[in-house]
Write a protein that holds these residues in place. Structure first.
Motif, mmCIF file in Angstrom:
data_model
loop_
_atom_site.group_PDB
_atom_site.id
_atom_site.type_symbol
_atom_site.label_atom_id
_atom_site.label_comp_id
_atom_site.label_asym_id
_atom_site.label_seq_id
_atom_site.Cartn_x
_atom_site.Cartn_y
_atom_site.Cartn_z
ATOM 1 N N TYR A 188 0.829 -1.208 0.000
ATOM 2 C CA TYR A 188 0.000 0.000 0.000
ATOM 3 C C TYR A 188 0.861 1.255 0.000
ATOM 4 C CZ TYR A 188 -3.026 3.692 1.803
ATOM 5 O OH TYR A 188 -3.683 4.879 1.986
ATOM 6 N N THR A 189 1.858 1.325 0.882
ATOM 7 C CA THR A 189 2.697 2.521 0.966
ATOM 8 C C THR A 189 3.517 2.717 -0.308
ATOM 9 O OG1 THR A 189 4.367 1.196 2.121
ATOM 10 C CG2 THR A 189 2.831 2.494 3.474
ATOM 11 N N MET A 190 3.928 1.608 -0.936
ATOM 12 C CA MET A 190 4.698 1.719 -2.179
ATOM 13 C C MET A 190 3.838 2.248 -3.330
ATOM 14 S SD MET A 190 6.964 -1.781 -1.993
ATOM 15 C CE MET A 190 7.505 -1.601 -3.686
ATOM 16 N N SER A 191 2.528 2.042 -3.252
ATOM 17 C CA SER A 191 1.640 2.500 -4.330
ATOM 18 C C SER A 191 1.285 3.973 -4.211
ATOM 19 C CB SER A 191 0.343 1.676 -4.324
ATOM 20 O OG SER A 191 -0.423 1.946 -3.154
ATOM 21 N N LEU A 192 1.603 4.601 -3.069
ATOM 22 C CA LEU A 192 1.265 6.007 -2.866
ATOM 23 C C LEU A 192 2.262 6.903 -3.599
ATOM 24 C CD1 LEU A 192 0.405 5.931 0.951
ATOM 25 C CD2 LEU A 192 -1.179 5.910 -0.972
ATOM 26 N N LEU B 212 -10.919 1.370 19.524
ATOM 27 C CA LEU B 212 -10.240 0.331 18.763
ATOM 28 C C LEU B 212 -8.749 0.617 18.734
ATOM 29 C CD1 LEU B 212 -12.681 -0.002 15.721
ATOM 30 C CD2 LEU B 212 -12.468 -1.572 17.650
ATOM 31 N N GLU B 213 -7.969 -0.444 18.723
ATOM 32 C CA GLU B 213 -6.514 -0.304 18.705
ATOM 33 C C GLU B 213 -6.030 -0.048 17.284
ATOM 34 O OE1 GLU B 213 -2.501 -2.888 19.807
ATOM 35 O OE2 GLU B 213 -4.502 -3.682 20.222
ATOM 36 N N GLY B 214 -5.218 0.970 17.118
ATOM 37 C CA GLY B 214 -4.672 1.261 15.801
ATOM 38 C C GLY B 214 -5.260 2.529 15.198
ATOM 39 N N LYS B 215 -4.769 2.856 14.015
ATOM 40 C CA LYS B 215 -5.202 4.050 13.299
ATOM 41 C C LYS B 215 -5.587 3.697 11.873
ATOM 42 C CE LYS B 215 -2.081 7.087 15.906
ATOM 43 N NZ LYS B 215 -0.936 8.035 15.823
ATOM 44 N N ALA B 216 -6.498 4.485 11.318
ATOM 45 C CA ALA B 216 -6.860 4.373 9.903
ATOM 46 C C ALA B 216 -6.174 5.501 9.149
ATOM 47 C CB ALA B 216 -8.375 4.451 9.736
ATOM 48 N N VAL B 217 -6.103 5.351 7.832
ATOM 49 C CA VAL B 217 -5.447 6.360 7.011
ATOM 50 C C VAL B 217 -6.362 6.747 5.857
ATOM 51 C CG1 VAL B 217 -4.247 4.575 5.676
ATOM 52 C CG2 VAL B 217 -3.383 6.918 5.658
ATOM 53 N N VAL B 218 -6.422 8.045 5.580
ATOM 54 C CA VAL B 218 -7.192 8.569 4.448
ATOM 55 C C VAL B 218 -6.217 9.280 3.521
ATOM 56 C CG1 VAL B 218 -9.046 10.097 3.701
ATOM 57 C CG2 VAL B 218 -9.247 8.861 5.861
ATOM 58 N N GLU B 219 -6.170 8.840 2.267
ATOM 59 C CA GLU B 219 -5.293 9.469 1.274
ATOM 60 C C GLU B 219 -6.153 10.174 0.235
ATOM 61 O OE1 GLU B 219 -2.804 9.806 -2.371
ATOM 62 O OE2 GLU B 219 -4.298 8.236 -2.149
ATOM 63 N N ILE B 220 -5.942 11.474 0.086
ATOM 64 C CA ILE B 220 -6.708 12.291 -0.861
ATOM 65 C C ILE B 220 -5.735 12.931 -1.843
ATOM 66 C CG2 ILE B 220 -8.383 14.163 -1.105
ATOM 67 C CD1 ILE B 220 -9.204 13.792 1.740
ATOM 68 N N SER B 221 -6.144 13.019 -3.076
ATOM 69 C CA SER B 221 -5.314 13.632 -4.106
ATOM 70 C C SER B 221 -4.971 15.069 -3.737
ATOM 71 C CB SER B 221 -6.036 13.600 -5.452
ATOM 72 O OG SER B 221 -5.383 14.420 -6.389
ATOM 73 N N PRO B 222 -3.679 15.447 -3.712
ATOM 74 C CA PRO B 222 -3.315 16.847 -3.442
ATOM 75 C C PRO B 222 -3.937 17.807 -4.455
ATOM 76 C CG PRO B 222 -1.382 15.413 -3.333
ATOM 77 C CD PRO B 222 -2.497 14.585 -3.889
ATOM 78 N N PRO C 294 4.720 9.109 2.565
ATOM 79 C CA PRO C 294 4.217 7.803 3.029
ATOM 80 C C PRO C 294 5.204 7.063 3.926
ATOM 81 C CG PRO C 294 3.817 8.082 0.675
ATOM 82 C CD PRO C 294 4.695 9.214 1.099
ATOM 83 N N GLN C 295 6.509 7.323 3.806
ATOM 84 C CA GLN C 295 7.496 6.628 4.620
ATOM 85 C C GLN C 295 7.377 6.982 6.101
ATOM 86 O OE1 GLN C 295 11.353 7.463 2.987
ATOM 87 N NE2 GLN C 295 10.982 6.319 1.083
ATOM 88 N N PHE C 296 6.802 8.142 6.387
ATOM 89 C CA PHE C 296 6.654 8.557 7.775
ATOM 90 C C PHE C 296 5.343 8.063 8.406
ATOM 91 C CE2 PHE C 296 9.357 12.423 6.496
ATOM 92 C CZ PHE C 296 10.511 11.706 6.744
ATOM 93 N N VAL C 297 4.542 7.350 7.622
ATOM 94 C CA VAL C 297 3.257 6.835 8.119
ATOM 95 C C VAL C 297 3.426 5.353 8.412
ATOM 96 C CG1 VAL C 297 0.820 6.511 7.631
ATOM 97 C CG2 VAL C 297 2.000 8.535 6.767
ATOM 98 N N GLN C 298 3.546 5.012 9.670
ATOM 99 C CA GLN C 298 3.729 3.618 10.075
ATOM 100 C C GLN C 298 2.606 3.230 11.034
ATOM 101 O OE1 GLN C 298 5.967 1.588 8.793
ATOM 102 N NE2 GLN C 298 6.862 3.215 7.546
#
Length: 330
Positions: A91-95, A109-119, A183-187
């Motif tokens: 997923y991160t490689m496709s961003l 809930l444990e964890g986080k979700a991510v929303v990616e929107i076109s700049p 994306p590399q900073f989103v873990q």
């Protein structure tokens, strides 16, 4: 070397003799029933649960599109494209770089979700919100801090709409956590962890912008059993019934404007400018004629004036018909 047939194969061969099938035909049929399974990319979310997630996010797309159309003063269409299960590293490689990644934390809930929107779409939103024409062809670049603050209202609505549609299954209670462009900073998960990605497309003024929402598997795992079609529709029916009762109570306790039109007439500008105290204005209405009654600015009833105790009152004589309403509004 001829291999020895098992007892099951012998029984299948003998039963097929009466049906006219050869041993080669039986082997081909057995091969057809075998499906390919990728152990590297296991589907940890069932097809039924995927269908429920699709229904949930189609509702989200419809509500979010309505909000965008209203605030951007342009017709916006949001559609669900697909739902895939991939590893987090894939997923991160496709961003793309730069990206616009919003991280959402869940209270229960444990964890986080991510929303990616076109700049590009966010830059379009900035232009429209600041009164611009909204250029759809803009250079891809990082969103500045000021621009982030401008579109934050849109992101807040996205989160609240996501909470609203998921409440039919489970209260996510998602909230804004942080914003990243790399994306590399989103873990939010291990590289080998499965993540469910819901892909959207945003259409506006002939341009199409991508958007996706990602949920790590470990975040969804505690509520996967609730993602059944039967549970979803039962909850929808329950919520709809509760909303109906709530709306009925709100409507019945609402206050509406009630007006009575005693009479109307037409004056020229010269007559209006020459008016002074003591002048008598002749009205174009007989004394025994019914008066018009407006409810919330719409003609609804006819009535006659009178008194109720020491106060002036109006008595409703009959409701206005549809044809009469059209005639008076003209």
């Amino acid at each position: 070397m001829n291999r020895i047939l098992s007892q099951d194969e012998i029984d299948a061969l003998l039963s097929s003799v009466s049906k006219g099938k050869s041993y080669e035909t039986i082997e081909r049929e057995q091969r057809k029933s075998v499906s390919v399974y990728d152990f590297k990319h296991p589907d940890r979310i069932s097809k039924e649960q995927i269908r429920t997630m699709r229904t949930i996010h189609e509702n989200f797309a419809r509500l979010f599109a309505t909000f965008l159309s209203t605030n951007l003063r342009a017709l916006v269409d949001v559609n669900v494209i697909s739902i895939d299960q991939v590893t987090y590293s894939e997923y991160t490689m496709s961003l793309s770089m730069p990206s616009s990644l919003y991280l959402l934390r869940m209270s229960d809930l444990e964890g986080k979700a991510v929303v990616e929107i076109s700049p590009q779409f966010l830059l379009f939103c900035v232009d429209r919100l600041l009164g611009g024409t909204g250029e759809t062809e803009v250079e891809i670049r990082e969103i500045t801090l000021i621009e982030q603050n401008i579109v934050q209202r849109i992101i807040n609505n996205l989160i609240s709409t996501l909470n609203e549609v998921w409440s039919q299954i489970y209260p996510l209670n998602a909230a804004y956590d942080s914003f990243e462009t790399d994306p590399q900073f989103v873990q939010i998960a291990r590289s080998s962890e499965t993540i469910a990605i819901i892909f959207f497309e945003i259409k506006v003024r002939g341009a199409v912008y991508p958007m996706n929402i990602g949920f790590p598997y470990f975040l969804l795992e505690p509520i996967l059993q609730k993602l059944s079609t039967q549970t979803f529709f039962v909850n929808v029916k329950k919520v709809a019934e509760e909303e109906r009762k709530f709306l009925e109570e709100r409507i019945q306790s609402s206050k509406i404007d009630f007006q009575t039109i005693f009479a109307e007439t037409t004056l020229s500008v010269r007559e209006f400018l020459s008016l002074k105290a003591g002048d008598i204005i002749q009205l174009e209405k007989p004394l025994d004629d019914e008066m018009l009654i407006k409810v919330a600015g719409r003609l609804k009833f006819f009535g006659v004036p009178g008194r109720s105790g020491r106060k002036m009152a109006i008595k409703i004589t009959r409701p206005i018909s549809f044809e009469e309403e059209l005639a008076y509004e003209r």
